[in-house]
Design an enzyme around this catalytic site. Structure first.
Site, PDB file in Angstrom:
ATOM      1  N   CYS A  20      -1.072  40.577  52.752  1.00 20.04           N
ATOM      2  CA  CYS A  20      -1.333  40.428  51.310  1.00 20.04           C
ATOM      3  C   CYS A  20      -2.439  39.408  51.004  1.00 20.04           C
ATOM      4  O   CYS A  20      -3.299  39.643  50.148  1.00 20.04           O
ATOM      5  CB  CYS A  20      -0.052  40.020  50.592  1.00 20.04           C
ATOM      6  N   HIS A  34       0.245  35.657  44.611  1.00 15.34           N
ATOM      7  CA  HIS A  34      -0.384  34.710  45.538  1.00 15.34           C
ATOM      8  C   HIS A  34      -1.701  34.216  44.927  1.00 15.34           C
ATOM      9  O   HIS A  34      -2.458  34.999  44.331  1.00 15.34           O
ATOM     10  CB  HIS A  34      -0.727  35.400  46.868  1.00 15.34           C
TER      11      HIS A  34
HETATM   12  P1  NAP Z   1      12.744  42.676  52.824  1.00 14.06           P
HETATM   13  O1  NAP Z   1      12.836  42.589  51.342  1.00 14.06           O
HETATM   14  O2  NAP Z   1      13.516  41.716  53.642  1.00 14.06           O
HETATM   15  O3  NAP Z   1      13.152  44.187  53.247  1.00 14.06           O
HETATM   16  C1  NAP Z   1      13.188  44.591  54.582  1.00 14.06           C
HETATM   17  C2  NAP Z   1      13.380  46.098  54.629  1.00 14.06           C
HETATM   18  O4  NAP Z   1      13.351  46.542  55.972  1.00 14.06           O
HETATM   19  C3  NAP Z   1      14.721  46.529  54.069  1.00 14.06           C
HETATM   20  O5  NAP Z   1      14.614  47.796  53.486  1.00 14.06           O
HETATM   21  C4  NAP Z   1      15.567  46.608  55.332  1.00 14.06           C
HETATM   22  O6  NAP Z   1      16.675  47.467  55.209  1.00 14.06           O
HETATM   23  C5  NAP Z   1      14.545  47.227  56.271  1.00 14.06           C
HETATM   24  N1  NAP Z   1      14.933  47.045  57.660  1.00 14.06           N
HETATM   25  C6  NAP Z   1      15.139  45.886  58.317  1.00 14.06           C
HETATM   26  N2  NAP Z   1      15.528  46.126  59.596  1.00 14.06           N
HETATM   27  C7  NAP Z   1      15.554  47.482  59.734  1.00 14.06           C
HETATM   28  C8  NAP Z   1      15.891  48.345  60.801  1.00 14.06           C
HETATM   29  N3  NAP Z   1      16.295  47.897  61.990  1.00 14.06           N
HETATM   30  N4  NAP Z   1      15.811  49.680  60.582  1.00 14.06           N
HETATM   31  C9  NAP Z   1      15.437  50.154  59.376  1.00 14.06           C
HETATM   32  N5  NAP Z   1      15.120  49.383  58.315  1.00 14.06           N
HETATM   33  C10 NAP Z   1      15.174  48.053  58.507  1.00 14.06           C
HETATM   34  O7  NAP Z   1      11.256  42.550  53.305  1.00 14.06           O
HETATM   35  P2  NAP Z   1       9.904  43.036  52.589  1.00 14.06           P
HETATM   36  O8  NAP Z   1       9.341  41.905  51.830  1.00 14.06           O
HETATM   37  O9  NAP Z   1      10.142  44.335  51.897  1.00 14.06           O
HETATM   38  O10 NAP Z   1       8.957  43.189  53.837  1.00 14.06           O
HETATM   39  C11 NAP Z   1       9.225  44.079  54.864  1.00 14.06           C
HETATM   40  C12 NAP Z   1       8.082  44.036  55.863  1.00 14.06           C
HETATM   41  O11 NAP Z   1       6.888  44.478  55.223  1.00 14.06           O
HETATM   42  C13 NAP Z   1       7.768  42.629  56.389  1.00 14.06           C
HETATM   43  O12 NAP Z   1       8.541  42.285  57.501  1.00 14.06           O
HETATM   44  C14 NAP Z   1       6.308  42.749  56.712  1.00 14.06           C
HETATM   45  O13 NAP Z   1       6.156  43.265  58.004  1.00 14.06           O
HETATM   46  C15 NAP Z   1       5.797  43.735  55.695  1.00 14.06           C
HETATM   47  N6  NAP Z   1       5.168  43.036  54.555  1.00 14.06           N
HETATM   48  C16 NAP Z   1       3.861  43.147  54.447  1.00 14.06           C
HETATM   49  C17 NAP Z   1       3.225  42.506  53.428  1.00 14.06           C
HETATM   50  C18 NAP Z   1       1.762  42.559  53.349  1.00 14.06           C
HETATM   51  O14 NAP Z   1       1.220  41.496  53.243  1.00 14.06           O
HETATM   52  N7  NAP Z   1       1.146  43.721  53.352  1.00 14.06           N
HETATM   53  C19 NAP Z   1       3.876  41.762  52.501  1.00 14.06           C
HETATM   54  C20 NAP Z   1       5.225  41.662  52.619  1.00 14.06           C
HETATM   55  C21 NAP Z   1       5.850  42.320  53.666  1.00 14.06           C
HETATM   56  P3  NAP Z   1      18.179  46.919  54.932  1.00 14.06           P
HETATM   57  O15 NAP Z   1      18.365  46.946  53.438  1.00 14.06           O
HETATM   58  O16 NAP Z   1      19.032  47.948  55.597  1.00 14.06           O
HETATM   59  O17 NAP Z   1      18.313  45.567  55.497  1.00 14.06           O
HETATM   60  O1  3JN Z   2       4.479  35.453  53.566  1.00 17.28           O
HETATM   61  C1  3JN Z   2       3.740  36.177  52.890  1.00 17.28           C
HETATM   62  O2  3JN Z   2       3.368  35.855  51.762  1.00 17.28           O
HETATM   63  C2  3JN Z   2       3.262  37.452  53.459  1.00 17.28           C
HETATM   64  C3  3JN Z   2       4.095  37.828  54.615  1.00 17.28           C
HETATM   65  C4  3JN Z   2       3.943  38.947  55.252  1.00 17.28           C
HETATM   66  C5  3JN Z   2       4.759  39.236  56.419  1.00 17.28           C
HETATM   67  C6  3JN Z   2       6.072  38.768  56.477  1.00 17.28           C
HETATM   68  C7  3JN Z   2       6.829  39.012  57.606  1.00 17.28           C
HETATM   69  C8  3JN Z   2       6.334  39.718  58.658  1.00 17.28           C
HETATM   70  C9  3JN Z   2       4.241  39.986  57.464  1.00 17.28           C
HETATM   71  C10 3JN Z   2       2.863  40.553  57.354  1.00 17.28           C
HETATM   72  O3  3JN Z   2       2.658  41.423  56.535  1.00 17.28           O
HETATM   73  O4  3JN Z   2       1.965  40.117  58.080  1.00 17.28           O
HETATM   74  C11 3JN Z   2       5.028  40.201  58.592  1.00 17.28           C
HETATM   75  C12 3JN Z   2       4.507  40.967  59.747  1.00 17.28           C
HETATM   76  O5  3JN Z   2       4.432  42.189  59.625  1.00 17.28           O
HETATM   77  O6  3JN Z   2       4.197  40.360  60.780  1.00 17.28           O
END
Ligand code: NAP
Ligand code: 3JN
Length: 352
Positions: free
Chosen positions: A133, A246
């Site tokens: 992000c 952010h």
């Molecule tokens: P979150 O609110 O904690 O949600 C995590 C999601 O992943 C929930 O739907 C969870 O399901 C699911 N999950 C976790 N373990 C799993 C498994 N073993 N099998 C299937 N589903 C599983 O986190 P979030 O903020 O949505 O972020 C999720 C991921 O997106 C992060 O870890 C990161 O890699 C990525 N992300 C990217 C950005 C970016 O900057 N582009 C920003 C934020 C996040 P349950 O409800 O079943 O636990």
């Molecule tokens: O902390 C934030 O503001 C962005 C975080 C993103 C994030 C959180 C957990 C795992 C990531 C990501 O998108 O890089 C990951 C990950 O996929 O490594």
């Protein structure tokens, strides 16, 4: 002519990013023929409303992707590492929000306003990576500046909201505020220190070079997206007690002569950018005003007097929208329109 519609799976559908993806698919009327909501056993069986209908969340499993054409993934990096290749092999084009594939040379890392042409590279692995992000909002603001003045060096400091760390992190900030106002002791589960009324100069883990992983993601991803390894970049990423949005203080040094007026002119017509820059009238971007919006907001544009060609600016965006879900859906829109239209491997095999 009727728009072609696609069968879509959302892996991580119950998370903050997954839920925002669903909102944005609805808002932008993405042509969805059928939707599959996937999560872990913790949420399997739950219902989430999509287009006026309750959809049941299913367990993410190897077999889930048969007949799925587009997979929008945000289940965490280790889960994407396993399931994205399985989905891709089944013919589904995966748009992955995690860091796992971002630096893979065979996976395009895409911000549609910046490098839409890179999407063509999805064919190598059937996977497209969505950047971090903090990287996304910075490159949307910097691409037009790089094209016009050629950036030599970037110094960025971020002020990142807790929603970037997911659902439990948002709950932790709310709970800590409540605990402090009711004179209870503060409990920590997600962040390494109290986040309420505090700033943490640590996002993700520390690496051997003294930077955090979040900081190095910004450095490496920016070079890949801008297609320019020669830019010198240094980052400090800080978590602040804001729920959504952010903010970034960005200093750039350029080859070409640069003035605040010229930067404003370039940014005024730039795709995805909105200038908010009248500081004497109190006009500059802030998370409370920019969350829920799609643009990358830029303000406080001013000369850096310490170098011959330098500019300082303040960049704010909704990290869940442009920083994650919106960028992913925009990639899906380009993919559908320019690459899959009539040429997807599967016909949509399930319908809402
Ligand atoms: P979150 O609110 O904690 O949600 C995590 C999601 O992943 C929930 O739907 C969870 O399901 C699911 N999950 C976790 N373990 C799993 C498994 N073993 N099998 C299937 N589903 C599983 O986190 P979030 O903020 O949505 O972020 C999720 C991921 O997106 C992060 O870890 C990161 O890699 C990525 N992300 C990217 C950005 C970016 O900057 N582009 C920003 C934020 C996040 P349950 O409800 O079943 O636990
Ligand atoms: O902390 C934030 O503001 C962005 C975080 C993103 C994030 C959180 C957990 C795992 C990531 C990501 O998108 O890089 C990951 C990950 O996929 O490594």
């Amino acid at each position: 002519m009727k728009k072609k519609a696609y069968s879509v799976a959302i892996a991580g559908a119950t998370g903050v990013v997954g839920r925002e993806i669903l909102n944005i698919l609805e808002e932008r009327d993405f042509p969805v023929a059928g939707i599959r909501l996937l999560a872990s056993e913790r949420s399997a069986g739950e219902k989430i409303r999509f287009r006026g209908k309750d959809e049941v969340v299913r367990l993410l499993e190897k077999e889930t992707f048969e007949g799925v054409q587009i997979g929008l993934f945000s289940p965490g990096a280790s889960v994407s590492a396993v399931y994205a290749p399985i989905a891709a092999k089944a013919g589904c084009v995966v748009i992955d929000n995690t860091s796992h594939f971002r630096m893979d040379p065979d996976v395009p890392l895409v911000v549609p306003e910046v490098n839409p042409g890179a999407i063509a590279g999805y064919r190598k692995k059937n996977i497209i990576a969505n950047p971090n992000c903090s990287t996304i909002q910075m490159v949307v603001a910097l691409k037009p500046i790089h094209d016009r003045f050629r950036i030599k060096r970037i110094v960025v400091s971020t002020y990142q909201s807790v929603s970037g760390a997911g659902r439990e992190a948002m709950d932790e900030l709310s709970e800590q505020v409540r605990q402090i106002f009711t004179m209870r002791s503060v409990e920590k589960k997600v962040f390494p220190h109290q986040i309420a009324f505090n700033c943490l100069p640590q996002i993700d883990v520390f690496l051997d070079n003294g930077y955090t992983r979040e900081e190095m993601k910004m450095v490496d991803e920016t070079k890949k997206i801008l297609g320019d390894d020669s830019i010198n970049i240094t980052a400090t990423t800080v978590r602040v007690p804001v729920f959504v949005g952010h903010s970034e203080s960005v200093n750039v040094e350029t080859e070409g002569a640069i003035t605040p007026e010229a930067v404003k002119k370039v940014l005024r017509g730039a795709p995805g950018v909105k200038l908010m820059d009248d500081p004497k009238k109190g006009v500059y971007p802030m998370p409370v005003e920019c969350s829920g919006r799609d643009e990358v907001f830029v303000g406080r544009i001013r000369k850096d007097f310490s170098v011959p060609n330098g500019i300082n600016m303040w960049v704010v965006s909704d990290n869940l929208r442009k920083g994650a879900a919106l960028n992913a859906v925009e990639i899906a829109e380009v993919l559908a329109k320019e690459y899959l239209n009539g040429r997807a491997k599967h016909k949509a095999s399930f319908r809402v």
